[in-house]
Design a protein around this motif. Sequence first.
Motif, PDB file in Angstrom:
ATOM      1  N   PRO A 238      28.920  25.396  39.846  1.00 36.51           N
ATOM      2  CA  PRO A 238      30.178  25.951  39.337  1.00 36.51           C
ATOM      3  C   PRO A 238      30.342  27.415  39.748  1.00 36.51           C
ATOM      4  O   PRO A 238      29.360  28.157  39.839  1.00 36.51           O
ATOM      5  N   PRO A 239      31.576  27.845  39.986  1.00 36.22           N
ATOM      6  CA  PRO A 239      31.811  29.235  40.399  1.00 36.22           C
ATOM      7  C   PRO A 239      31.839  30.178  39.209  1.00 36.22           C
ATOM      8  O   PRO A 239      31.983  29.758  38.056  1.00 36.22           O
ATOM      9  N   ASP A 240      31.724  31.449  39.518  1.00 36.22           N
ATOM     10  CA  ASP A 240      31.897  32.508  38.521  1.00 36.22           C
ATOM     11  C   ASP A 240      33.274  33.124  38.767  1.00 36.22           C
ATOM     12  O   ASP A 240      33.482  33.819  39.763  1.00 36.22           O
ATOM     13  N   GLU A 241      34.215  32.880  37.865  1.00 35.75           N
ATOM     14  CA  GLU A 241      35.596  33.296  38.113  1.00 35.75           C
ATOM     15  C   GLU A 241      35.748  34.819  38.115  1.00 35.75           C
ATOM     16  O   GLU A 241      36.536  35.365  38.897  1.00 35.75           O
ATOM     17  N   SER A 242      34.993  35.522  37.269  1.00 36.29           N
ATOM     18  CA  SER A 242      35.116  36.980  37.251  1.00 36.29           C
ATOM     19  C   SER A 242      34.605  37.583  38.559  1.00 36.29           C
ATOM     20  O   SER A 242      35.222  38.503  39.108  1.00 36.29           O
ATOM     21  N   GLN A 243      33.495  37.075  39.072  1.00 39.25           N
ATOM     22  CA  GLN A 243      33.011  37.555  40.363  1.00 39.25           C
ATOM     23  C   GLN A 243      34.000  37.210  41.469  1.00 39.25           C
ATOM     24  O   GLN A 243      34.245  38.021  42.379  1.00 39.25           O
ATOM     25  N   THR A 244      34.572  36.007  41.402  1.00 42.08           N
ATOM     26  CA  THR A 244      35.548  35.593  42.407  1.00 42.08           C
ATOM     27  C   THR A 244      36.746  36.536  42.411  1.00 42.08           C
ATOM     28  O   THR A 244      37.258  36.909  43.482  1.00 42.08           O
ATOM     29  N   ARG A 245      37.204  36.931  41.246  1.00 43.62           N
ATOM     30  CA  ARG A 245      38.358  37.823  41.150  1.00 43.62           C
ATOM     31  C   ARG A 245      38.063  39.164  41.831  1.00 43.62           C
ATOM     32  O   ARG A 245      38.892  39.699  42.569  1.00 43.62           O
ATOM     33  N   VAL A 246      36.871  39.704  41.606  1.00 40.09           N
ATOM     34  CA  VAL A 246      36.494  40.986  42.217  1.00 40.09           C
ATOM     35  C   VAL A 246      36.476  40.867  43.738  1.00 40.09           C
ATOM     36  O   VAL A 246      37.013  41.718  44.459  1.00 40.09           O
ATOM     37  N   VAL A 247      35.865  39.776  44.251  1.00 40.06           N
ATOM     38  CA  VAL A 247      35.752  39.594  45.699  1.00 40.06           C
ATOM     39  C   VAL A 247      37.122  39.385  46.329  1.00 40.06           C
ATOM     40  O   VAL A 247      37.434  39.936  47.395  1.00 40.06           O
ATOM     41  N   LEU A 248      37.987  38.605  45.675  1.00 36.88           N
ATOM     42  CA  LEU A 248      39.322  38.364  46.224  1.00 36.88           C
ATOM     43  C   LEU A 248      40.147  39.648  46.259  1.00 36.88           C
ATOM     44  O   LEU A 248      40.896  39.888  47.221  1.00 36.88           O
ATOM     45  N   THR A 249      40.027  40.456  45.248  1.00 36.36           N
ATOM     46  CA  THR A 249      40.749  41.729  45.248  1.00 36.36           C
ATOM     47  C   THR A 249      40.302  42.595  46.418  1.00 36.36           C
ATOM     48  O   THR A 249      41.132  43.202  47.119  1.00 36.36           O
ATOM     49  N   GLN A 250      39.002  42.609  46.645  1.00 39.32           N
ATOM     50  CA  GLN A 250      38.475  43.395  47.763  1.00 39.32           C
ATOM     51  C   GLN A 250      38.947  42.834  49.093  1.00 39.32           C
ATOM     52  O   GLN A 250      39.370  43.579  49.985  1.00 39.32           O
ATOM     53  N   GLY A 251      38.905  41.506  49.241  1.00 43.53           N
ATOM     54  CA  GLY A 251      39.350  40.895  50.495  1.00 43.53           C
ATOM     55  C   GLY A 251      40.832  41.079  50.738  1.00 43.53           C
ATOM     56  O   GLY A 251      41.255  41.340  51.871  1.00 43.53           O
ATOM     57  N   ALA A 252      41.629  40.961  49.676  1.00 42.20           N
ATOM     58  CA  ALA A 252      43.080  41.113  49.829  1.00 42.20           C
ATOM     59  C   ALA A 252      43.457  42.506  50.285  1.00 42.20           C
ATOM     60  O   ALA A 252      44.486  42.698  50.948  1.00 42.20           O
ATOM     61  N   ASN A 253      42.604  43.470  49.973  1.00 46.74           N
ATOM     62  CA  ASN A 253      42.846  44.859  50.369  1.00 46.74           C
ATOM     63  C   ASN A 253      42.080  45.241  51.640  1.00 46.74           C
ATOM     64  O   ASN A 253      41.859  46.427  51.892  1.00 46.74           O
ATOM     65  N   HIS A 254      41.658  44.208  52.396  1.00 43.31           N
ATOM     66  CA  HIS A 254      40.997  44.399  53.688  1.00 43.31           C
ATOM     67  C   HIS A 254      39.640  45.097  53.562  1.00 43.31           C
ATOM     68  O   HIS A 254      39.182  45.775  54.484  1.00 43.31           O
ATOM     69  N   GLY A 255      39.000  44.925  52.413  1.00 41.25           N
ATOM     70  CA  GLY A 255      37.664  45.480  52.245  1.00 41.25           C
ATOM     71  C   GLY A 255      36.621  44.623  52.935  1.00 41.25           C
ATOM     72  O   GLY A 255      36.824  43.430  53.183  1.00 41.25           O
ATOM     73  N   ASN A 256      35.486  45.224  53.262  1.00 37.12           N
ATOM     74  CA  ASN A 256      34.379  44.486  53.871  1.00 37.12           C
ATOM     75  C   ASN A 256      33.667  43.647  52.814  1.00 37.12           C
ATOM     76  O   ASN A 256      33.392  44.132  51.707  1.00 37.12           O
ATOM     77  N   LEU A 257      33.349  42.414  53.163  1.00 33.98           N
ATOM     78  CA  LEU A 257      32.664  41.517  52.240  1.00 33.98           C
ATOM     79  C   LEU A 257      31.244  41.263  52.727  1.00 33.98           C
ATOM     80  O   LEU A 257      31.022  40.992  53.910  1.00 33.98           O
ATOM     81  N   SER A 258      30.301  41.341  51.809  1.00 35.29           N
ATOM     82  CA  SER A 258      28.902  41.066  52.134  1.00 35.29           C
ATOM     83  C   SER A 258      28.656  39.560  52.145  1.00 35.29           C
ATOM     84  O   SER A 258      29.507  38.760  51.716  1.00 35.29           O
ATOM     85  N   ASP A 259      27.463  39.158  52.592  1.00 31.60           N
ATOM     86  CA  ASP A 259      27.106  37.742  52.542  1.00 31.60           C
ATOM     87  C   ASP A 259      27.132  37.223  51.107  1.00 31.60           C
ATOM     88  O   ASP A 259      27.551  36.084  50.856  1.00 31.60           O
ATOM     89  N   LEU A 260      26.698  38.032  50.162  1.00 32.92           N
ATOM     90  CA  LEU A 260      26.728  37.606  48.757  1.00 32.92           C
ATOM     91  C   LEU A 260      28.164  37.437  48.264  1.00 32.92           C
ATOM     92  O   LEU A 260      28.462  36.497  47.502  1.00 32.92           O
ATOM     93  N   ASP A 261      29.061  38.318  48.702  1.00 27.28           N
ATOM     94  CA  ASP A 261      30.472  38.169  48.352  1.00 27.28           C
ATOM     95  C   ASP A 261      31.021  36.848  48.885  1.00 27.28           C
ATOM     96  O   ASP A 261      31.763  36.135  48.188  1.00 27.28           O
ATOM     97  N   ILE A 262      30.664  36.540  50.109  1.00 25.45           N
ATOM     98  CA  ILE A 262      31.160  35.302  50.725  1.00 25.45           C
ATOM     99  C   ILE A 262      30.600  34.088  49.992  1.00 25.45           C
ATOM    100  O   ILE A 262      31.312  33.086  49.801  1.00 25.45           O
ATOM    101  N   GLU A 263      29.345  34.160  49.552  1.00 28.47           N
ATOM    102  CA  GLU A 263      28.782  33.048  48.790  1.00 28.47           C
ATOM    103  C   GLU A 263      29.560  32.827  47.494  1.00 28.47           C
ATOM    104  O   GLU A 263      29.744  31.676  47.065  1.00 28.47           O
ATOM    105  N   VAL A 264      30.017  33.896  46.882  1.00 26.24           N
ATOM    106  CA  VAL A 264      30.855  33.773  45.685  1.00 26.24           C
ATOM    107  C   VAL A 264      32.143  33.007  46.020  1.00 26.24           C
ATOM    108  O   VAL A 264      32.560  32.098  45.287  1.00 26.24           O
ATOM    109  N   LEU A 265      32.768  33.368  47.141  1.00 22.62           N
ATOM    110  CA  LEU A 265      33.990  32.674  47.560  1.00 22.62           C
ATOM    111  C   LEU A 265      33.721  31.212  47.897  1.00 22.62           C
ATOM    112  O   LEU A 265      34.517  30.326  47.566  1.00 22.62           O
ATOM    113  N   VAL A 266      32.603  30.949  48.600  1.00 19.82           N
ATOM    114  CA  VAL A 266      32.279  29.572  48.983  1.00 19.82           C
ATOM    115  C   VAL A 266      32.145  28.695  47.742  1.00 19.82           C
ATOM    116  O   VAL A 266      32.652  27.567  47.709  1.00 19.82           O
ATOM    117  N   ARG A 267      31.471  29.200  46.728  1.00 25.14           N
ATOM    118  CA  ARG A 267      31.337  28.421  45.489  1.00 25.14           C
ATOM    119  C   ARG A 267      32.702  28.099  44.889  1.00 25.14           C
ATOM    120  O   ARG A 267      32.956  26.971  44.458  1.00 25.14           O
TER     121      ARG A 267
END
Length: 440
Positions: A238-267
């Motif tokens: 199951p995903p962690d929605e709060s972590q997903t929200r943080v990563v999506l906000t960063q991605g939407a603003n063209h921020g760099n995503l780490s491998d751990l960030d991407i794993e959050v999105l993949v879940r």
Amino acid sequence: MFTSEPSLAQRIERMIADTPIIDPHTHIRCDQPNAPDLASLMSYHWIETELRAVGMPAADFDPALPADERVRRSLPYLRLMRNTATAYCLFRIFRDLYDFTDPNLTESNYRDLFDKVAKTGQDPAWAPAVLRDYCNIETLVTSLGNRSKDPAKNPDYVRFMLDAHYLFCPGVATDLEPFFTGRTRKQDYYEVLAQLCGERPATPASLSRLLHDWLDRTVTGPVRFTSTFLPIEQRFLPPDESQTRVVLTQGANHGNLSDLDIEVLVRFVTWQILNWQHENRKALQLAVGAEYFICDGKSIPRFHQNWTSEMARVFHHFGNARFDLMMASDVMTHEATVLARQFPNVYASGYWWHNFFPATIQKIFGMRVQMAPMTKFSGFLCDAPYAEWTYGKLQVVKKAMASALSPLVDAGYYEEAELPAILHQVLHDTPRDLYDLGPA
């Protein structure tokens, strides 16, 4: 003149030959369903894997080399793998489809075969003849990226699957055709999602909606189901929605995503795709055990001890989806069969990658046919790039299935007269119903 009666195993092989088959996993291209030349026929990755294993240099696989030269360079190495099941498939293709009866391919005899394959490679009637007349294939499924842009080249017996490997395991798979061509890197994951969705999702709710809309548009009509790799160490969690929200906000603003960030999105993306399958009562084909993609030479990924229990919870949670376990590792054969026996929405199909060897197929089929109802497993899938390889691999499966069934008949577990109905179910009816492969 005295003639011997066919053995029980031979009679079972004939029953299989008489059974219409549905093949739920190929990579046959509608624009080029037959091998265009001998080099292409021999470039199947199963052959190349073993040629590399016996020492063929990497430079000799260069696709820029002329076809004739690629074949010539492989000849001394092909002889060294002549004992394998892969070589058996290849030489059955040579013998049965091209009348090549020599025990080895050599400098002195390859040219006639080379010319014959080149001739059939230009014949639009050749692939349908191989599939229908030689294999008795009624319906086959290939990747959506293999659909022709010319509707006339998409035969009525072909259906399609969405290969979503990259969305589930971007560190393993790099392709997402036909939406992206070439290799897609793991670090591109958010940008790929944005292109698929048509906008840059900034919240879990918007990404969920956009993914569901994309799947609604894509998995429809002749596109019947979704397929993905699942590396042997990976589970659906199951995903962690709060972590997903943080990563999506960063991605939407063209921020760099780490491998751990991407794993959050993949879940999160994985969970949304599973939910879509559940809501729409669709099938998801899971090619489990893809160690060969991610072995880095330092360690070999291993089956996680909690895999069965964690995946069982997922199968129960998404109870309206159908999960087909296409196992590439024998270590999980028993677990997969138990799951198919226990869960109404879990199935087991074919013999993939490291399981595609006669003794392993015989063992797996013998286990499934005794443990799981015949509506819960499919007997054949070829993973083939060309129609000729469908034929070659079917010969191995026929013999292995017959070898599994004949001692069960001899021991009294089945009557010979019962076998045609069992074979029709596992080779035709089960894959048809599992993957909704009736008329488009």
